[in-house]
Design an enzyme around this catalytic site. Sequence first.
Site, PDB file in Angstrom:
ATOM      1  N   GLU A  30      -1.765  -9.115   3.957  1.00  0.00           N
ATOM      2  CA  GLU A  30      -1.774  -9.582   5.342  1.00  0.00           C
ATOM      3  C   GLU A  30      -3.170  -9.796   5.907  1.00  0.00           C
ATOM      4  O   GLU A  30      -3.326 -10.478   6.931  1.00  0.00           O
ATOM      5  CB  GLU A  30      -0.998  -8.600   6.242  1.00  0.00           C
ATOM      6  CG  GLU A  30      -1.668  -7.257   6.490  1.00  0.00           C
ATOM      7  CD  GLU A  30      -1.382  -6.211   5.430  1.00  0.00           C
ATOM      8  OE1 GLU A  30      -1.528  -5.015   5.722  1.00  0.00           O
ATOM      9  OE2 GLU A  30      -1.006  -6.596   4.302  1.00  0.00           O
ATOM     10  N   HIS A  54      -3.634  -5.345   0.368  1.00  0.00           N
ATOM     11  CA  HIS A  54      -3.088  -5.806   1.655  1.00  0.00           C
ATOM     12  C   HIS A  54      -3.078  -7.339   1.723  1.00  0.00           C
ATOM     13  O   HIS A  54      -4.096  -7.964   2.037  1.00  0.00           O
ATOM     14  CB  HIS A  54      -3.916  -5.242   2.807  1.00  0.00           C
ATOM     15  CG  HIS A  54      -3.703  -3.785   3.035  1.00  0.00           C
ATOM     16  ND1 HIS A  54      -2.747  -3.296   3.892  1.00  0.00           N
ATOM     17  CD2 HIS A  54      -4.316  -2.704   2.488  1.00  0.00           C
ATOM     18  CE1 HIS A  54      -2.771  -1.974   3.872  1.00  0.00           C
ATOM     19  NE2 HIS A  54      -3.712  -1.584   3.033  1.00  0.00           N
ATOM     20  N   CYS A 111       0.838  -1.204   0.000  1.00  0.00           N
ATOM     21  CA  CYS A 111       0.000   0.000   0.000  1.00  0.00           C
ATOM     22  C   CYS A 111       0.881   1.266   0.000  1.00  0.00           C
ATOM     23  O   CYS A 111       1.524   1.570  -0.987  1.00  0.00           O
ATOM     24  CB  CYS A 111      -0.967  -0.031   1.172  1.00  0.00           C
ATOM     25  SG  CYS A 111      -2.361   1.113   0.970  1.00  0.00           S
TER      26      CYS A 111
END
Length: 505
Positions: free
Chosen positions: A168, A166, A78
């Site tokens: 994660e 993202h 990001c």
Amino acid sequence: MEKIIILDFGSQTTQLIGRRLRELNEYCEIVPYNKFPADDQTVKGVILSGSPFSVYDPTAFKTDFTNIRGKYPVLGICYGAQFMAYTAGGKVEQAGSREYGRANLSYVDKEDLLLQNIAVGSQIWMSHGDSITQIPADFHKIASTDDVALAAYKIADEKTWGVQFHPEVFHTLDGLLLLENFLNICGCKRDWSPASFIESTVAQLQTQLGNDKVVLGLSGGVDSSVAAVLLHKAIGKNLTCIFVDHGLLRKNEFENVMKDYEHLGLQVIGVNAKDEFYKALAGISDPEKKRKIIGAGFIDVFDREAHKIQDVKWLAQGTIYPDIIESLSITGTIIKSHHNVGGLPEKMKLKLCEPLRLLFKDEVRKVGSELGMMHQLIKRQPFPGPGLAVRILGDITAEKVRILQEADDIFINGLREWNLYDKVWQAGVILLPVQSVGVMGDERTYENAVALRAVTSTDAMTADWAQLPYEFLAKMSNEIINKVKGVNRVVYDISSKPPATIEWE
């Protein structure tokens, strides 16, 4: 030990990146964006986190990548991706509308190492108000969505990548695979495990502590209990634990936990300080004042008991990695103390030992399991340090504590009997500062109301109310009202975090 360094630019999900890498058995450390450990020979790769800022904001966090790019494999996430593109001459502009939520990859460079085995159509999670609109000549696109042309890129002749989504977060379905691909690019051995942590930590503790005596404050919770067992494994009889009963524990908790510690072979001093704490708390309703009184009281009692032990040189604590991370701003400035018993090391002139300081909460539980600890100790739900004081709204009295302990005992045991305890992150009962009219038999009553609170969560940063079965809630209400003298009304808290918090105070 090899490691991945995560440079924190202020994202709310930075810790989540670390947790995902640990799930892949790779050790990692999170450091402020401008604190890269340039001389650390064990670094295998670098991840740049997201940020609440725009890259063109004058107050945005900026750093020099001269000693990072080209020397290590790098993954920008990001803001991290946007910052690398922007500082290399690309364009980052405000998106027409905020790109937030689920999206799907419409183009994937199947030859790219970072995206191996990730297919077109794979779901990702976007969360940004800016977008990369132009990349420098030596950057090339490796992924797109219908709305974001440059969802991911690679820099030519470097092991450097950027993704605007993202990986994660749970909603990026192949996110763990992408991170695993990055670890493979870095040549990581991925040998981080609870067993390897125990072996290396025990050896480090034996070197650090030698034949010195150590005192540790037990709370009955997971972190301090695992720290105690780990230390006992390293230094045996040189560890003394102190468990203070401030009168605000759950029903029979002091006695039960002391029995559990006996089975572990720990040397534990149990201190009944109920009257001392009740006296200090008398008439105090402000939650922050209650917390401070309990904290100061604990220090006094602990200090008094610790001085009865000869030649103690170390204070051990169950501090864990999120405590360490949250005790620093990303500029490296201390913004709050992470010490579980703040003030003790200075007061007692002891050196500090924190054997779990590199572990996340879920890893602490895994280490406890590897150490052979009992299920009820390592799977215990979180419980606030001030205990029931923050679940009694208003002033504290022995009678209020009795009422809350009885109601809480019924609720917690009920969760266990209905096989709901392990499905809930945290649960408890709150004694409300209101009374209401009720009818019991032929008599009208005017007694206390209690609120049941149960939430689901993964890390307590966010939480949702647990949708417990109506039949269970009905039974709990009936049992509490019938069995706990002083209660005639039970309600259930259906607030999420945010905007509410897990605890009421």
